[in-house]
Motif scaffolding. Structure first.
Motif, PDB file in Angstrom:
ATOM      1  N   ASP A 180       0.826  -1.204   0.000  1.00  0.00           N
ATOM      2  CA  ASP A 180       0.000   0.000   0.000  1.00  0.00           C
ATOM      3  C   ASP A 180       0.869   1.266   0.000  1.00  0.00           C
ATOM      4  O   ASP A 180       1.579   1.534   0.952  1.00  0.00           O
ATOM      5  N   PRO A 181       0.794   2.055  -1.069  1.00  0.00           N
ATOM      6  CA  PRO A 181       1.622   3.265  -1.127  1.00  0.00           C
ATOM      7  C   PRO A 181       1.217   4.316  -0.087  1.00  0.00           C
ATOM      8  O   PRO A 181       2.009   5.207   0.219  1.00  0.00           O
ATOM      9  N   THR A 182       0.013   4.200   0.477  1.00  0.00           N
ATOM     10  CA  THR A 182      -0.421   5.183   1.475  1.00  0.00           C
ATOM     11  C   THR A 182      -0.124   4.735   2.907  1.00  0.00           C
ATOM     12  O   THR A 182      -0.339   5.509   3.841  1.00  0.00           O
ATOM     13  N   ALA A 183       0.353   3.485   3.076  1.00  0.00           N
ATOM     14  CA  ALA A 183       0.656   2.993   4.422  1.00  0.00           C
ATOM     15  C   ALA A 183       1.902   3.689   4.963  1.00  0.00           C
ATOM     16  O   ALA A 183       2.815   4.019   4.216  1.00  0.00           O
ATOM     17  N   ARG A 184       1.898   3.910   6.272  1.00  0.00           N
ATOM     18  CA  ARG A 184       3.074   4.513   6.916  1.00  0.00           C
ATOM     19  C   ARG A 184       4.225   3.512   6.914  1.00  0.00           C
ATOM     20  O   ARG A 184       4.008   2.301   6.887  1.00  0.00           O
ATOM     21  N   GLU A 185       5.448   4.036   6.989  1.00  0.00           N
ATOM     22  CA  GLU A 185       6.625   3.166   6.994  1.00  0.00           C
ATOM     23  C   GLU A 185       6.574   2.149   8.119  1.00  0.00           C
ATOM     24  O   GLU A 185       6.852   0.975   7.910  1.00  0.00           O
ATOM     25  N   ASN A 186       6.225   2.588   9.332  1.00  0.00           N
ATOM     26  CA  ASN A 186       6.214   1.657  10.458  1.00  0.00           C
ATOM     27  C   ASN A 186       5.175   0.551  10.257  1.00  0.00           C
ATOM     28  O   ASN A 186       5.384  -0.578  10.688  1.00  0.00           O
ATOM     29  N   GLU A 187       4.055   0.850   9.589  1.00  0.00           N
ATOM     30  CA  GLU A 187       3.063  -0.180   9.296  1.00  0.00           C
ATOM     31  C   GLU A 187       3.634  -1.188   8.301  1.00  0.00           C
ATOM     32  O   GLU A 187       3.450  -2.396   8.460  1.00  0.00           O
ATOM     33  N   LYS A 188       4.322  -0.684   7.289  1.00  0.00           N
ATOM     34  CA  LYS A 188       4.929  -1.566   6.285  1.00  0.00           C
ATOM     35  C   LYS A 188       5.995  -2.443   6.925  1.00  0.00           C
ATOM     36  O   LYS A 188       6.065  -3.640   6.655  1.00  0.00           O
ATOM     37  N   TYR A 189       6.838  -1.836   7.769  1.00  0.00           N
ATOM     38  CA  TYR A 189       7.902  -2.600   8.419  1.00  0.00           C
ATOM     39  C   TYR A 189       7.316  -3.696   9.299  1.00  0.00           C
ATOM     40  O   TYR A 189       7.771  -4.837   9.283  1.00  0.00           O
ATOM     41  N   GLY A 190       6.306  -3.350  10.072  1.00  0.00           N
ATOM     42  CA  GLY A 190       5.676  -4.334  10.949  1.00  0.00           C
ATOM     43  C   GLY A 190       5.044  -5.477  10.168  1.00  0.00           C
ATOM     44  O   GLY A 190       5.194  -6.646  10.524  1.00  0.00           O
ATOM     45  N   ALA A 191       4.339  -5.139   9.105  1.00  0.00           N
ATOM     46  CA  ALA A 191       3.701  -6.164   8.277  1.00  0.00           C
ATOM     47  C   ALA A 191       4.760  -7.064   7.640  1.00  0.00           C
ATOM     48  O   ALA A 191       4.611  -8.288   7.612  1.00  0.00           O
ATOM     49  N   ALA A 192       5.833  -6.459   7.131  1.00  0.00           N
ATOM     50  CA  ALA A 192       6.905  -7.239   6.501  1.00  0.00           C
ATOM     51  C   ALA A 192       7.534  -8.205   7.497  1.00  0.00           C
ATOM     52  O   ALA A 192       7.775  -9.375   7.179  1.00  0.00           O
ATOM     53  N   MET A 193       7.767  -7.740   8.712  1.00  0.00           N
ATOM     54  CA  MET A 193       8.373  -8.610   9.725  1.00  0.00           C
ATOM     55  C   MET A 193       7.420  -9.722  10.144  1.00  0.00           C
ATOM     56  O   MET A 193       7.829 -10.861  10.335  1.00  0.00           O
ATOM     57  N   TYR A 194       6.134  -9.403  10.274  1.00  0.00           N
ATOM     58  CA  TYR A 194       5.163 -10.401  10.710  1.00  0.00           C
ATOM     59  C   TYR A 194       4.926 -11.471   9.650  1.00  0.00           C
ATOM     60  O   TYR A 194       4.514 -12.586   9.975  1.00  0.00           O
ATOM     61  N   LEU A 195       5.215 -11.172   8.384  1.00  0.00           N
ATOM     62  CA  LEU A 195       5.022 -12.165   7.317  1.00  0.00           C
ATOM     63  C   LEU A 195       5.894 -13.403   7.503  1.00  0.00           C
ATOM     64  O   LEU A 195       5.621 -14.448   6.926  1.00  0.00           O
ATOM     65  N   GLU A 196       6.920 -13.301   8.334  1.00  0.00           N
ATOM     66  CA  GLU A 196       7.791 -14.461   8.565  1.00  0.00           C
ATOM     67  C   GLU A 196       7.035 -15.650   9.129  1.00  0.00           C
ATOM     68  O   GLU A 196       7.419 -16.789   8.910  1.00  0.00           O
ATOM     69  N   VAL A 197       5.969 -15.438   9.861  1.00  0.00           N
ATOM     70  CA  VAL A 197       5.250 -16.554  10.476  1.00  0.00           C
ATOM     71  C   VAL A 197       4.363 -17.290   9.474  1.00  0.00           C
ATOM     72  O   VAL A 197       3.805 -18.337   9.803  1.00  0.00           O
ATOM     73  N   PHE A 198       4.241 -16.764   8.270  1.00  0.00           N
ATOM     74  CA  PHE A 198       3.444 -17.396   7.225  1.00  0.00           C
ATOM     75  C   PHE A 198       4.378 -18.015   6.197  1.00  0.00           C
ATOM     76  O   PHE A 198       5.578 -17.811   6.236  1.00  0.00           O
ATOM     77  N   SER A 199       3.831 -18.752   5.273  1.00  0.00           N
ATOM     78  CA  SER A 199       4.621 -19.283   4.169  1.00  0.00           C
ATOM     79  C   SER A 199       3.674 -19.554   3.011  1.00  0.00           C
ATOM     80  O   SER A 199       2.479 -19.318   3.116  1.00  0.00           O
ATOM     81  N   GLY A 200       4.217 -20.029   1.936  1.00  0.00           N
ATOM     82  CA  GLY A 200       3.417 -20.312   0.758  1.00  0.00           C
ATOM     83  C   GLY A 200       3.810 -19.411  -0.395  1.00  0.00           C
ATOM     84  O   GLY A 200       4.529 -18.423  -0.220  1.00  0.00           O
ATOM     85  N   PRO A 201       3.347 -19.758  -1.571  1.00  0.00           N
ATOM     86  CA  PRO A 201       3.748 -19.031  -2.781  1.00  0.00           C
ATOM     87  C   PRO A 201       3.407 -17.543  -2.749  1.00  0.00           C
ATOM     88  O   PRO A 201       4.230 -16.720  -3.161  1.00  0.00           O
ATOM     89  N   LEU A 202       2.236 -17.170  -2.248  1.00  0.00           N
ATOM     90  CA  LEU A 202       1.857 -15.757  -2.213  1.00  0.00           C
ATOM     91  C   LEU A 202       2.838 -14.961  -1.366  1.00  0.00           C
ATOM     92  O   LEU A 202       3.344 -13.923  -1.784  1.00  0.00           O
ATOM     93  N   VAL A 203       3.121 -15.454  -0.183  1.00  0.00           N
ATOM     94  CA  VAL A 203       3.994 -14.733   0.744  1.00  0.00           C
ATOM     95  C   VAL A 203       5.413 -14.663   0.192  1.00  0.00           C
ATOM     96  O   VAL A 203       6.019 -13.588   0.121  1.00  0.00           O
ATOM     97  N   GLU A 204       5.959 -15.794  -0.208  1.00  0.00           N
ATOM     98  CA  GLU A 204       7.340 -15.820  -0.687  1.00  0.00           C
ATOM     99  C   GLU A 204       7.530 -14.999  -1.953  1.00  0.00           C
ATOM    100  O   GLU A 204       8.485 -14.226  -2.064  1.00  0.00           O
ATOM    101  N   SER A 205       6.613 -15.119  -2.904  1.00  0.00           N
ATOM    102  CA  SER A 205       6.761 -14.351  -4.145  1.00  0.00           C
ATOM    103  C   SER A 205       6.560 -12.854  -3.888  1.00  0.00           C
ATOM    104  O   SER A 205       7.240 -12.021  -4.504  1.00  0.00           O
ATOM    105  N   SER A 206       5.667 -12.516  -2.972  1.00  0.00           N
ATOM    106  CA  SER A 206       5.456 -11.098  -2.641  1.00  0.00           C
ATOM    107  C   SER A 206       6.689 -10.504  -1.967  1.00  0.00           C
ATOM    108  O   SER A 206       7.102  -9.387  -2.289  1.00  0.00           O
ATOM    109  N   LEU A 207       7.269 -11.240  -1.040  1.00  0.00           N
ATOM    110  CA  LEU A 207       8.479 -10.746  -0.380  1.00  0.00           C
ATOM    111  C   LEU A 207       9.607 -10.557  -1.391  1.00  0.00           C
ATOM    112  O   LEU A 207      10.290  -9.524  -1.390  1.00  0.00           O
TER     113      LEU A 207
END
Length: 150
Positions: free
Chosen positions: A59-86
């Motif tokens: 999301d281009p309108t999301a704040r940096e800290n929201e993006k950072y938090g979401a990116a870090m939390y994605l580690e607990v997930f897996s699968g093609p969507l998550v890995e390809s998005s990262l």
């Protein structure tokens, strides 16, 4: 005074705030009647949660800290969507930004947990993103590192 259990001793018939405690009445932490309570939101599946987190990072309108938090939390997930998005975000951030580093850390964590890596993307990695992925793998799953990284 009444006995409240083996290890708790006797407790006065008044609570700590000075109100009367009725004998035989169970105390609860939430005295709000059921009609006054907010409803618990329905649980969402891990796949939906991962998609929402990817959406925040994108999301281009999301704040940096929201993006950072979401990116870090994605580690607990897996699968093609998550890995390809990262991987896509790391590329889009030219492997160097703070967001790319958070995404790389999550991707390395996913690979360490699942026991497999995307060899084509590993060959593409460079800069701080490469350092993050290799650092995670070096600690958590050194057997997944390419021979050149040892």
């Amino acid at each position: 005074m009444r006995d409240c259990g083996r290890d708790r001793g006797a407790v006065p018939d008044e609570d700590l705030a000075g109100g009367a405690v009725r004998e035989g009445t169970a105390r609860t932490t939430d005295e709000t009647p059921p009609e006054g309570r907010a409803e618990t939101p329905p649980e969402i599946s891990p796949e939906e949660r991962a998609a929402l987190l990817v959406g925040i990072v994108d999301d281009p309108t999301a704040r940096e800290n929201e993006k950072y938090g979401a990116a870090m939390y994605l580690e607990v997930f897996s699968g093609p969507l998550v890995e390809s998005s990262l991987a896509r975000i790391i590329r889009a951030e030219d492997f160097t930004s703070v967001l790319a580093q958070h995404c790389a850390e999550s991707l390395g964590g996913i690979w360490a947990r699942t026991g497999h890596v995307d060899q084509a993307f590993v060959a593409e990695l460079r800069g701080p993103a490469k350092n993050e992925v290799f650092g995670i793998l070096r600690v958590r799953a050194p057997h997944l590192l390419p021979p050149s990284a040892l």
